[in-house]
Design an enzyme around this catalytic site. Structure first.
Site, PDB file in Angstrom:
ATOM      1  N   CYS A   1       1.097  -1.318   0.103  1.00  0.00           N
ATOM      2  CA  CYS A   1       0.081   0.242  -0.013  1.00  0.00           C
ATOM      3  C   CYS A   1       0.793   1.261   0.115  1.00  0.00           C
ATOM      4  O   CYS A   1       1.984   1.246   0.280  1.00  0.00           O
ATOM      5  CB  CYS A   1      -0.842  -0.025   1.271  1.00  0.00           C
ATOM      6  SG  CYS A   1      -0.153   0.192   2.911  1.00  0.00           S
ATOM      7  N   THR A   2       0.161   2.324  -0.074  1.00  0.00           N
ATOM      8  CA  THR A   2       0.868   3.659  -0.099  1.00  0.00           C
ATOM      9  C   THR A   2       1.576   3.855   1.086  1.00  0.00           C
ATOM     10  O   THR A   2       2.878   4.368   0.879  1.00  0.00           O
ATOM     11  CB  THR A   2       0.106   4.673  -0.436  1.00  0.00           C
ATOM     12  OG1 THR A   2      -1.156   4.907   0.555  1.00  0.00           O
ATOM     13  CG2 THR A   2      -0.582   4.903  -1.912  1.00  0.00           C
TER      14      THR A   2
END
Length: 103
Positions: free
Chosen positions: A9-10
């Site tokens: 994920c970011t």
């Protein structure tokens, strides 16, 4: 069927690991072998080996960012989705993987 993949994920914390857990649980529930590598803030964990990838029927990339080593999946059937899809609909996603793997 054997599934391998990467979750990232970011931020590289929560969604990465939640996606991994949800995908692994859904795949096991469906009776499939599964191994999901995570690429987060502490680096790569549960790293996929060349053998893991070679034996895989399909690759799932539950990613929101560019990952390292994506080229190692060349020649494999790949399904790429945001981590949110893996978290919210893991059973549907695993069913879709089975469908794509048999095409």
């Amino acid at each position: 069927m054997k599934i391998v993949g990467v979750a990232a994920c970011t931020v590289g914390i929560a969604h990465t690991y939640i996606a991994q857990e949800k995908l692994e649980a859904a795949a096991k529930k469906a009776g499939y072998d599964v191994k999901i590598e995570t690429q987060g803030t502490i680096g790569i964990e549960n790293e996929l080996s060349g053998q893991d990838i070679a034996e895989a029927d399909i690759v799932i990339l539950a990613i929101d960012v560019k990952i390292s080593g994506e080229d190692r999946f060349q020649g494999k059937k790949i399904v790429k989705v945001p981590t949110e899809v893996a978290i919210k609909s893991p059973n549907k996603l695993i069913a879709k993987l089975a469908e794509v793997a048999t095409q």
